[in-house]
Design a protein around this motif. Structure first.
Motif, mmCIF file in Angstrom:
data_model
loop_
_atom_site.group_PDB
_atom_site.id
_atom_site.type_symbol
_atom_site.label_atom_id
_atom_site.label_comp_id
_atom_site.label_asym_id
_atom_site.label_seq_id
_atom_site.Cartn_x
_atom_site.Cartn_y
_atom_site.Cartn_z
ATOM 1 N N ALA A 172 71.531 -14.167 12.343
ATOM 2 C CA ALA A 172 72.191 -13.876 13.609
ATOM 3 C C ALA A 172 71.781 -14.875 14.683
ATOM 4 O O ALA A 172 70.692 -15.432 14.653
ATOM 5 N N SER A 173 72.671 -15.066 15.650
ATOM 6 C CA SER A 173 72.373 -15.987 16.736
ATOM 7 C C SER A 173 71.467 -15.359 17.766
ATOM 8 O O SER A 173 70.865 -16.056 18.582
ATOM 9 N N THR A 174 71.352 -14.037 17.764
ATOM 10 C CA THR A 174 70.459 -13.313 18.674
ATOM 11 C C THR A 174 69.466 -12.502 17.856
ATOM 12 O O THR A 174 69.845 -11.843 16.880
ATOM 13 N N VAL A 175 68.199 -12.542 18.225
ATOM 14 C CA VAL A 175 67.169 -11.775 17.541
ATOM 15 C C VAL A 175 67.087 -10.395 18.171
ATOM 16 O O VAL A 175 67.023 -10.256 19.391
ATOM 17 N N VAL A 176 67.109 -9.348 17.343
ATOM 18 C CA VAL A 176 66.956 -7.977 17.818
ATOM 19 C C VAL A 176 65.677 -7.421 17.226
ATOM 20 O O VAL A 176 65.515 -7.371 16.009
ATOM 21 N N SER A 177 64.736 -7.020 18.088
ATOM 22 C CA SER A 177 63.459 -6.491 17.623
ATOM 23 C C SER A 177 63.300 -5.053 18.071
ATOM 24 O O SER A 177 63.414 -4.759 19.263
ATOM 25 N N PRO A 178 63.008 -4.129 17.141
ATOM 26 C CA PRO A 178 62.779 -2.739 17.514
ATOM 27 C C PRO A 178 61.313 -2.440 17.820
ATOM 28 O O PRO A 178 60.951 -1.296 18.054
ATOM 29 N N LEU A 179 60.463 -3.465 17.799
ATOM 30 C CA LEU A 179 59.025 -3.248 17.883
ATOM 31 C C LEU A 179 58.453 -3.805 19.185
ATOM 32 O O LEU A 179 58.937 -4.816 19.703
ATOM 33 N N PRO A 180 57.400 -3.176 19.723
ATOM 34 C CA PRO A 180 56.769 -3.686 20.944
ATOM 35 C C PRO A 180 55.998 -4.964 20.653
ATOM 36 O O PRO A 180 55.594 -5.210 19.505
ATOM 37 N N PRO A 181 55.760 -5.798 21.667
ATOM 38 C CA PRO A 181 55.051 -7.058 21.436
ATOM 39 C C PRO A 181 53.582 -6.890 21.095
ATOM 40 O O PRO A 181 52.928 -7.868 20.732
ATOM 41 N N SER A 182 53.046 -5.675 21.193
ATOM 42 C CA SER A 182 51.664 -5.444 20.764
ATOM 43 C C SER A 182 51.557 -5.334 19.250
ATOM 44 O O SER A 182 50.465 -5.432 18.692
ATOM 45 N N ASP A 183 52.681 -5.150 18.568
ATOM 46 C CA ASP A 183 52.728 -5.069 17.113
ATOM 47 C C ASP A 183 52.798 -6.481 16.536
ATOM 48 O O ASP A 183 53.491 -7.345 17.086
ATOM 49 N N PRO A 184 52.093 -6.770 15.428
ATOM 50 C CA PRO A 184 52.135 -8.128 14.871
ATOM 51 C C PRO A 184 53.543 -8.629 14.594
ATOM 52 O O PRO A 184 53.893 -9.763 14.937
ATOM 53 N N LEU A 185 54.379 -7.779 13.991
ATOM 54 C CA LEU A 185 55.754 -8.189 13.722
ATOM 55 C C LEU A 185 56.562 -8.272 15.010
ATOM 56 O O LEU A 185 57.378 -9.184 15.185
ATOM 57 N N GLY A 186 56.340 -7.323 15.922
ATOM 58 C CA GLY A 186 57.048 -7.355 17.198
ATOM 59 C C GLY A 186 56.727 -8.604 17.997
ATOM 60 O O GLY A 186 57.596 -9.159 18.682
ATOM 61 N N LEU A 187 55.490 -9.067 17.898
ATOM 62 C CA LEU A 187 55.091 -10.281 18.625
ATOM 63 C C LEU A 187 55.794 -11.505 18.052
ATOM 64 O O LEU A 187 56.278 -12.369 18.792
ATOM 65 N N VAL A 188 55.870 -11.590 16.726
ATOM 66 C CA VAL A 188 56.532 -12.741 16.108
ATOM 67 C C VAL A 188 58.036 -12.701 16.366
ATOM 68 O O VAL A 188 58.640 -13.701 16.777
ATOM 69 N N LEU A 189 58.663 -11.521 16.151
ATOM 70 C CA LEU A 189 60.109 -11.423 16.324
ATOM 71 C C LEU A 189 60.527 -11.493 17.787
ATOM 72 O O LEU A 189 61.506 -12.157 18.132
ATOM 73 N N GLY A 190 59.782 -10.782 18.642
ATOM 74 C CA GLY A 190 60.209 -10.643 20.025
ATOM 75 C C GLY A 190 59.756 -11.745 20.952
ATOM 76 O O GLY A 190 60.277 -11.868 22.068
ATOM 77 N N VAL A 191 58.788 -12.552 20.526
ATOM 78 C CA VAL A 191 58.273 -13.612 21.393
ATOM 79 C C VAL A 191 58.346 -14.972 20.703
ATOM 80 O O VAL A 191 58.949 -15.921 21.215
ATOM 81 N N ALA A 192 57.732 -15.081 19.525
ATOM 82 C CA ALA A 192 57.590 -16.390 18.901
ATOM 83 C C ALA A 192 58.910 -16.940 18.345
ATOM 84 O O ALA A 192 59.235 -18.107 18.567
ATOM 85 N N VAL A 193 59.669 -16.109 17.604
ATOM 86 C CA VAL A 193 60.920 -16.604 17.015
ATOM 87 C C VAL A 193 61.895 -17.098 18.077
ATOM 88 O O VAL A 193 62.469 -18.193 17.942
ATOM 89 N N PRO A 194 62.123 -16.350 19.176
ATOM 90 C CA PRO A 194 63.040 -16.868 20.198
ATOM 91 C C PRO A 194 62.583 -18.193 20.807
ATOM 92 O O PRO A 194 63.395 -19.089 21.029
ATOM 93 N N ILE A 195 61.294 -18.332 21.071
ATOM 94 C CA ILE A 195 60.804 -19.574 21.670
ATOM 95 C C ILE A 195 60.942 -20.734 20.693
ATOM 96 O O ILE A 195 61.342 -21.837 21.068
ATOM 97 N N VAL A 196 60.620 -20.490 19.431
ATOM 98 C CA VAL A 196 60.668 -21.556 18.435
ATOM 99 C C VAL A 196 62.101 -21.977 18.140
ATOM 100 O O VAL A 196 62.396 -23.174 17.968
ATOM 101 N N THR A 197 63.021 -21.014 18.096
ATOM 102 C CA THR A 197 64.398 -21.314 17.694
ATOM 103 C C THR A 197 65.357 -21.492 18.861
ATOM 104 O O THR A 197 66.449 -22.041 18.682
ATOM 105 N N GLY A 198 64.986 -20.990 20.036
ATOM 106 C CA GLY A 198 65.907 -21.024 21.167
ATOM 107 C C GLY A 198 66.877 -19.873 21.176
ATOM 108 O O GLY A 198 67.726 -19.767 22.066
ATOM 109 N N ARG A 199 66.769 -18.960 20.214
ATOM 110 C CA ARG A 199 67.657 -17.804 20.173
ATOM 111 C C ARG A 199 67.159 -16.729 21.130
ATOM 112 O O ARG A 199 65.974 -16.408 21.132
ATOM 113 N N PRO A 200 68.015 -16.125 21.930
ATOM 114 C CA PRO A 200 67.562 -15.043 22.811
ATOM 115 C C PRO A 200 67.172 -13.814 22.009
ATOM 116 O O PRO A 200 67.609 -13.635 20.864
#
Length: 398
Positions: A172-200
């Motif tokens: 998908a062109s937009t990342v959707v994360s159901p997890l808070p950024p305090s969660d390891p997966l939530g941090l990667v999906l909700g913060v790192a992936v968008p910054i690395v890829t440019g996807r909101p």
């Protein structure tokens, strides 16, 4: 490049485009970068690079700003959720605690009542703009943050690598994360992936499960993709330390740039878990022992068949620590298991020649205290109960 450098690049090249959407707020790349710079500048005035900063912020854009601000200031971030905060603060010993203007008073009260007073508290949303401020330089191999409950040391290179690996799973062109950024997966999906890829990214608590076909290993930063792992090497290893044939089950071992550095202040356990070697392999390589069970198909696809964690820790790690805590404990005859979700119980057997426990024996209490202290000191875990059983060999003497 680090997350901080990549964020600055996004702000410079696509500053007006949407970066982060929460139910009640939206930030562009430029707005996010400006707020992160402001938080970093405020932190640099009261901290030194390499110090640790705990994030006690509710899930919100401010949490993301606090995390990235700490990284830009050259600090080691400690993302915290609602559980286990007192234990984490005692173990990580942060120099500063990040909060919001609305929560500063409550955070100070919490710190004072939990015997962790003395920490400076900074409201990240009150930091004034700091145009022209640049971040403190960090090396990709420097620790970016600590993930608890284990205190996993994730480097700047680890999180960028895992974000690139995760980005190969969703299309998908937009990342959707159901997890808070305090969660390891939530941090990667909700913060790192968008910054690395440019996807909101959109945080939506009602979103379906994220990234099917993957599972989370904190020691591997977050994601270990099932199927054909992208950017990671996966091996299935038997009890003899050798690879098993395709289709046979064994322990999942992982190697790759996403594997974290080790555990905070636990060098012996770090060496055993993060620096494993496969017997018979010609290529010298360190492997992460996940403690999980699975197998590889003949085509090389990873299938996970079971997870084996107690309160976030490998049972074997807790059992080994307990067995070394007192000479009266029989080796290789203990069991760790979870009760009520995330609480740990250890059942131990006394060594041969040790009299069975009767009543409130001072020696039994001595064993229990030694085990509790050892597990707390090494793993930062408070055991719910320690059960001491008599030796299977019969009566003996203390």
């Amino acid at each position: 490049m680090t997350l901080s450098e990549l964020l600055a690049h996004r702000a410079a090249t696509a500053g007006g485009e949407t970066a982060l959407t929460w139910p009640a707020a939206t930030l562009t790349w430029g707005q996010l970068d400006r707020r992160v710079t402001a938080a970093a500048a405020a932190l640099r005035r009261v901290t030194e690079p390499g110090q640790r900063s705990a994030i006690l912020v509710p899930p919100s854009p401010e949490y993301v700003v606090a995390f990235l601000g700490a990284l830009r200031a050259g600090l080691v971030a400690i993302p915290l959720g609602p559980d286990g905060r007192t234990r984490v603060l005692a173990d990580a010993e942060p120099s500063i605690v990040l909060a919001t203007s609305a929560s500063v008073r409550a955070i100070r009260h919490f710190l004072a009542t939990s015997d962790t007073c003395g920490h400076r508290v900074l409201a990240v949303d009150a930091a004034p703009d700091a145009p022209g401020c640049t971040g403190d330089p960090v090396a990709p191999s420097d620790v970016a943050y600590l993930q608890y409950p284990g205190g996993v040391m994730v480097t700047h290179a680890n999180v960028v690598a895992n974000a690139r690996q995760a980005a190969q799973v969703p299309a998908a062109s937009t990342v959707v994360s159901p997890l808070p950024p305090s969660d390891p997966l939530g941090l990667v999906l909700g913060v790192a992936v968008p910054i690395v890829t440019g996807r909101p990214v959109t945080i939506d608590e009602s979103a379906p499960g994220a990234l099917p076909g993957c599972y989370v290993v904190a020691e591997a930063t977050a994601l270990v993709p099932c199927g054909h792992p992208a950017g990671q090497e996966v091996a299935i290893v038997g009890r003899d330390g050798r690879r098993v044939p395709a289709g046979d089950a064994g322990e999942i071992w992982v190697s790759g740039p996403n594997v974290a550095r080790g555990y905070w202040r636990r060098p012996e356990e770090s060496a055993r878990v993060f620096c494993a070697r496969i017997t018979g392999d010609d290529e010298p390589r360190w492997w992460l022992r996940t403690g999980d069970q699975g197998f590889l198909t003949p085509s090389g696809e990873l299938c996970v068949t079971g997870r084996d964690l107690v309160a976030g820790y490998r049972p074997a790690d807790l059992e080994a620590t307990a067995e070394q805590a007192h000479p009266a404990i029989r080796p290789h005859a203990s069991a760790a298991f979870a009760v009520r979700g995330d609480q740990a119980v250890l059942v131990l057997e006394l060594a041969d020649g040790v009299v069975p426990p009767r009543g409130d024996s001072p020696k039994i209490h001595e064993v229990e205290r030694a085990v509790r202290h050892a597990v707390s000191a090494r793993h930062g875990l408070t055991l719910r109960r320690v059960v001491v059983r008599p030796s299977s060999a019969g009566d003996g003497l203390w």
